[in-house]
Design a protein around this motif. Sequence first.
Motif, PDB file in Angstrom:
ATOM      1  N   HIS A   1      48.324  82.404  45.117  1.00 25.63           N
ATOM      2  CA  HIS A   1      48.511  83.626  45.894  1.00 25.63           C
ATOM      3  C   HIS A   1      48.518  83.288  47.634  1.00 25.63           C
ATOM      4  N   LEU A   2      49.719  83.878  48.029  1.00 27.11           N
ATOM      5  CA  LEU A   2      49.952  83.723  49.581  1.00 27.11           C
ATOM      6  C   LEU A   2      49.540  84.751  50.412  1.00 27.11           C
ATOM      7  N   TRP A   3      48.930  84.565  51.482  1.00 24.00           N
ATOM      8  CA  TRP A   3      48.357  85.534  52.368  1.00 24.00           C
ATOM      9  C   TRP A   3      48.849  85.074  53.852  1.00 24.00           C
ATOM     10  N   PHE A   4      48.796  86.088  54.838  1.00 19.58           N
ATOM     11  CA  PHE A   4      49.277  85.767  56.036  1.00 19.58           C
ATOM     12  C   PHE A   4      47.859  85.829  57.190  1.00 19.58           C
ATOM     13  N   SER A   5      47.734  84.499  57.899  1.00 20.32           N
ATOM     14  CA  SER A   5      46.595  84.514  58.572  1.00 20.32           C
ATOM     15  C   SER A   5      46.829  85.528  60.006  1.00 20.32           C
TER      16      SER A   5
ATOM     17  N   PHE B   1      39.786  80.827  50.559  1.00 22.58           N
ATOM     18  CA  PHE B   1      40.868  80.183  50.748  1.00 22.58           C
ATOM     19  C   PHE B   1      40.651  78.869  50.591  1.00 22.58           C
ATOM     20  N   ASP B   2      41.696  78.160  49.834  1.00 21.26           N
ATOM     21  CA  ASP B   2      41.592  76.815  49.371  1.00 21.26           C
ATOM     22  C   ASP B   2      42.421  76.039  50.762  1.00 21.26           C
ATOM     23  N   VAL B   3      43.145  76.632  51.264  1.00 16.44           N
ATOM     24  CA  VAL B   3      43.991  76.041  52.595  1.00 16.44           C
ATOM     25  C   VAL B   3      44.329  77.055  53.754  1.00 16.44           C
ATOM     26  N   VAL B   4      43.971  77.263  54.983  1.00 14.13           N
ATOM     27  CA  VAL B   4      44.381  78.233  55.818  1.00 14.13           C
ATOM     28  C   VAL B   4      45.373  77.097  56.656  1.00 14.13           C
ATOM     29  N   LEU B   5      46.570  77.503  56.638  1.00 14.02           N
ATOM     30  CA  LEU B   5      47.680  76.923  57.255  1.00 14.02           C
ATOM     31  C   LEU B   5      47.930  77.547  58.796  1.00 14.02           C
ATOM     32  N   LEU B   6      47.705  76.829  59.961  1.00  8.67           N
ATOM     33  CA  LEU B   6      47.824  77.436  61.152  1.00  8.67           C
ATOM     34  C   LEU B   6      49.001  76.783  62.012  1.00  8.67           C
ATOM     35  N   GLY B   7      49.924  77.548  62.748  1.00  5.98           N
ATOM     36  CA  GLY B   7      50.695  76.821  63.597  1.00  5.98           C
ATOM     37  C   GLY B   7      49.679  77.239  64.929  1.00  5.98           C
ATOM     38  N   MET B   8      50.165  76.387  66.156  1.00 11.26           N
ATOM     39  CA  MET B   8      49.303  76.464  67.322  1.00 11.26           C
ATOM     40  C   MET B   8      50.292  76.631  68.449  1.00 11.26           C
ATOM     41  N   GLY B   9      50.020  77.648  69.445  1.00 12.08           N
ATOM     42  CA  GLY B   9      50.848  77.892  70.620  1.00 12.08           C
ATOM     43  C   GLY B   9      50.609  76.827  71.559  1.00 12.08           C
ATOM     44  N   PRO B  10      51.242  76.587  72.610  1.00 12.66           N
ATOM     45  CA  PRO B  10      51.115  75.950  73.714  1.00 12.66           C
ATOM     46  C   PRO B  10      49.778  76.032  74.679  1.00 12.66           C
ATOM     47  N   ASP B  11      49.126  77.335  74.424  1.00 16.07           N
ATOM     48  CA  ASP B  11      48.041  77.707  75.063  1.00 16.07           C
ATOM     49  C   ASP B  11      46.932  77.424  74.126  1.00 16.07           C
ATOM     50  N   GLY B  12      47.178  76.833  72.908  1.00 22.80           N
ATOM     51  CA  GLY B  12      45.954  76.437  72.132  1.00 22.80           C
ATOM     52  C   GLY B  12      45.676  77.733  71.188  1.00 22.80           C
ATOM     53  N   HIS B  13      46.576  78.740  71.132  1.00 20.25           N
ATOM     54  CA  HIS B  13      46.214  79.963  70.104  1.00 20.25           C
ATOM     55  C   HIS B  13      46.406  79.420  68.864  1.00 20.25           C
ATOM     56  N   VAL B  14      45.576  79.997  67.814  1.00 22.49           N
ATOM     57  CA  VAL B  14      45.762  79.844  66.325  1.00 22.49           C
ATOM     58  C   VAL B  14      45.734  81.420  65.709  1.00 22.49           C
ATOM     59  N   ALA B  15      46.711  81.412  64.634  1.00 21.18           N
ATOM     60  CA  ALA B  15      46.681  82.807  64.239  1.00 21.18           C
ATOM     61  C   ALA B  15      46.902  83.868  65.335  1.00 21.18           C
ATOM     62  N   SER B  16      46.202  85.085  65.586  1.00 17.72           N
ATOM     63  CA  SER B  16      46.532  85.661  66.760  1.00 17.72           C
ATOM     64  C   SER B  16      45.450  85.830  67.581  1.00 17.72           C
ATOM     65  N   LEU B  17      44.585  84.633  67.642  1.00 18.71           N
ATOM     66  CA  LEU B  17      43.653  84.508  68.517  1.00 18.71           C
ATOM     67  C   LEU B  17      43.876  83.778  69.699  1.00 18.71           C
ATOM     68  N   PHE B  18      44.141  84.443  70.912  1.00 19.23           N
ATOM     69  CA  PHE B  18      44.326  83.710  72.126  1.00 19.23           C
ATOM     70  C   PHE B  18      43.249  83.341  73.035  1.00 19.23           C
ATOM     71  N   PRO B  19      43.463  82.150  74.001  1.00 14.87           N
ATOM     72  CA  PRO B  19      42.425  82.023  74.827  1.00 14.87           C
ATOM     73  C   PRO B  19      41.851  83.154  75.494  1.00 14.87           C
ATOM     74  N   GLY B  20      40.655  83.224  75.798  1.00 18.03           N
ATOM     75  CA  GLY B  20      39.981  84.276  76.802  1.00 18.03           C
ATOM     76  C   GLY B  20      40.241  85.824  76.441  1.00 18.03           C
ATOM     77  N   HIS B  21      40.647  85.984  75.240  1.00 18.80           N
ATOM     78  CA  HIS B  21      41.071  87.284  74.664  1.00 18.80           C
ATOM     79  C   HIS B  21      39.847  87.606  73.640  1.00 18.80           C
TER      80      HIS B  21
ATOM     81  N   ARG C   1      39.824  74.411  53.586  1.00 21.03           N
ATOM     82  CA  ARG C   1      40.735  73.382  54.382  1.00 21.03           C
ATOM     83  C   ARG C   1      41.336  74.267  55.466  1.00 21.03           C
ATOM     84  N   VAL C   2      41.286  73.650  56.443  1.00 25.31           N
ATOM     85  CA  VAL C   2      42.293  74.292  57.647  1.00 25.31           C
ATOM     86  C   VAL C   2      43.233  73.193  57.975  1.00 25.31           C
ATOM     87  N   TRP C   3      44.337  73.570  57.899  1.00 28.31           N
ATOM     88  CA  TRP C   3      45.543  72.611  58.442  1.00 28.31           C
ATOM     89  C   TRP C   3      46.463  73.203  59.596  1.00 28.31           C
TER      90      TRP C   3
END
Length: 242
Positions: free
Chosen positions: A69-73, A135-155, A191-193
């Motif tokens: 099963h695939l989900w979107f973080s 979740f077996d694995v949550v795969l996350l990209g990372m923005g240059p501001d350090g955000h992951v998923a749609s969790l932004f710094p100071g937000h 797992r968080v990758w």
Amino acid sequence: MTASPVIVSCQDRSAVAQRAAGDLIAHIEGVPAGTAVHIAVTGGGVGIATLAELAKSPRLAEASPGRVHLWFSDERYVDAGSQDRNDIQAAATWGPGFVIPEANIHRVAGADSGLSAEAAATNYETEIGRAKAAFDVVLLGMGPDGHVASLFPGHPGVSDKRTGVIAVHDSPKPPPDRVSFTMPLIRSSDRVWVIASGAEKAPAVKAALSPASTAEDVPASAARGQLESRFYLDTESSSLLD
Ligand SMILES: O=C(O)[C@H](O)[C@@H](O)[C@H](O)[C@H](O)COP(=O)(O)O
């Protein structure tokens, strides 16, 4: 308790995508046939490249993909068919012959559904609960501001203490409306990758691996799994590490 991060060193962006996809398939292969595997995937350049590698691999078809099963973080809260959505960009790389059944691809509703982003987030959280998706694995990209998923710094979203899915408004990165896993939901997974490539990510990578960082300042510094936390980095994104 979460697991300390391990760095997986790769040459360049395509090596990050190939390695992360190969490790996802190896994980699926290691789970006994008949047992569901829940993976939360991500958008962004390296995230979509990883999904393209996943789809390309003949090994996935042999690993009982019907129980995957695939989900979107996170998802950009725009209309269902919009090219800005992570699920549409992912589907474009998968193509019509993708071996994971469409019914196992769990999408966030679109803004044209008539639902508010809050209602879409609640529905997605309910769907996760119904699937009993640990979740077996949550795969996350990372923005240059350090955000992951749609969790932004100071937000505000990054400080949400619920283990669930939230609506995010006024995102510093367009589009402004999004739906995102909360940090406690990310941290509840086995797992968080995190996957990051390119020189513009190097300061955020350094901050994400510094014990002095807080989730509020550098969300990726809190992106850790219960059993395993990995950072897949290329030469450029890891260039500021000691
Ligand atoms: O929702 C978004 O706006 C993007 O998906 C974003 O969160 C992305 O995943 C990271 O910024 C990493 O992106 P790159 O891999 O392209 O650097």
